[in-house]
Enzyme design. Sequence first.
Site, PDB file in Angstrom:
ATOM      1  N   GLU A 196       1.993  -4.563   6.997  1.00 20.79           N
ATOM      2  CA  GLU A 196       2.778  -5.715   7.414  1.00 20.79           C
ATOM      3  C   GLU A 196       3.553  -5.393   8.688  1.00 20.79           C
ATOM      4  O   GLU A 196       4.134  -4.315   8.819  1.00 20.79           O
ATOM      5  CB  GLU A 196       3.766  -6.083   6.299  1.00 20.79           C
ATOM      6  CG  GLU A 196       4.718  -7.220   6.640  1.00 20.79           C
ATOM      7  CD  GLU A 196       5.723  -7.498   5.523  1.00 20.79           C
ATOM      8  OE1 GLU A 196       6.321  -8.585   5.533  1.00 20.79           O
ATOM      9  OE2 GLU A 196       5.897  -6.632   4.640  1.00 20.79           O
ATOM     10  N   LYS A 217       2.565 -15.570   6.486  1.00 20.70           N
ATOM     11  CA  LYS A 217       3.343 -15.402   5.265  1.00 20.70           C
ATOM     12  C   LYS A 217       4.015 -16.721   4.892  1.00 20.70           C
ATOM     13  O   LYS A 217       4.737 -17.315   5.700  1.00 20.70           O
ATOM     14  CB  LYS A 217       4.384 -14.306   5.486  1.00 20.70           C
ATOM     15  CG  LYS A 217       5.104 -13.811   4.246  1.00 20.70           C
ATOM     16  CD  LYS A 217       5.965 -12.604   4.624  1.00 20.70           C
ATOM     17  CE  LYS A 217       6.625 -11.960   3.417  1.00 20.70           C
ATOM     18  NZ  LYS A 217       7.388 -10.749   3.801  1.00 20.70           N
ATOM     19  N   CYS A 260       3.251  -8.685   1.421  1.00 19.98           N
ATOM     20  CA  CYS A 260       4.478  -8.213   0.768  1.00 19.98           C
ATOM     21  C   CYS A 260       4.825  -9.081  -0.453  1.00 19.98           C
ATOM     22  O   CYS A 260       4.025  -9.214  -1.363  1.00 19.98           O
ATOM     23  CB  CYS A 260       5.603  -8.126   1.781  1.00 19.98           C
ATOM     24  SG  CYS A 260       6.862  -6.884   1.367  1.00 19.98           S
TER      25      CYS A 260
END
Length: 321
Positions: free
Chosen positions: A46, A133, A178
């Site tokens: 990430e 995300k 994540c």
Amino acid sequence: MANTIRASVVQTATAAYSLEATLDKLERLTRLAKERDGAQLAVFPEAFIGGYPKMSTFGLVVGERRPEGRDEFVRYAKAAIEIPSPAITRIEQISKETNVFLVVGVIERDNGTLYCTAVFVDPEQGYLAKHRKLVPTAMERIIWGQGDGSTLPVLTKTFESTSSSGSPVKAKLSATICWENYMPLLRTFYYSHGTQIYCAPTVDARPAWQHTMTHIALEGRCFVLSACQFAQEKDYPADHAVADANARDPNNVMIAGGSVIISPLGKVLAGPLLGEEGVITAELDLDDVLRGKFDLDVTGHYARNDVFEFRLREPTGPGSR
């Protein structure tokens, strides 16, 4: 008949917000994965390109934004990349020269908004798609915008078999960044689209993360490739925030790693790698996905569509991309 490919997870950190140095690192580690391990796929963490601003406050308290925080955001935004851009072209070149399919965490700049994004780059076709995300975690929401339903790709890639007698291997890939991995409906979406190689770029180095990755592998009957950053104070600009400003040390750990590769039946195939930069690699037998779904397919024979309903709300309006 063999139905296998070789996949690597790269544990590394951004080079002090330097785009050129970070792209050089991407090339070096991709070549290592290819030349040492024969990797056909490599997953990077990430925010690898652009950086994860661990410990930064951006001068914020509720109800007030300080000028020095705005200046910090300027520096951070300038380290981000646009899609397309010369940086994406460089990633395409690295992928083509090494013949490695790349999944790379980047900070994407779109006009004045930053997004935590994963890009998919094919050796032959170049840039294919991106995933933004959906929900930045906690204070990340101050610096990153939210993705939407238009960037949830599940891509089909045909790899050469690692066996000389094997046929080409088709695999479906996705990326979940994540703490998106704690969103059950997002996982269900990817399972329903048949993801087999579930890439999980992250900066979560907690021991509990390993249990999350194992759970997802078992639940989705998919390979989980979790790439975490390993970062020390020396990997950030000299004036970057740290846990203890009175005890600065270039070797102090900021993000501890924990990259791992897990099979559809929950077996750890490589890692977790802790306390250092490096590349871990495993052979993925795609038939293991079917071996797992023999007794558990959470969007198929182990679903109860007569009891529960799942659907994606298609993005509409000028804000969708």
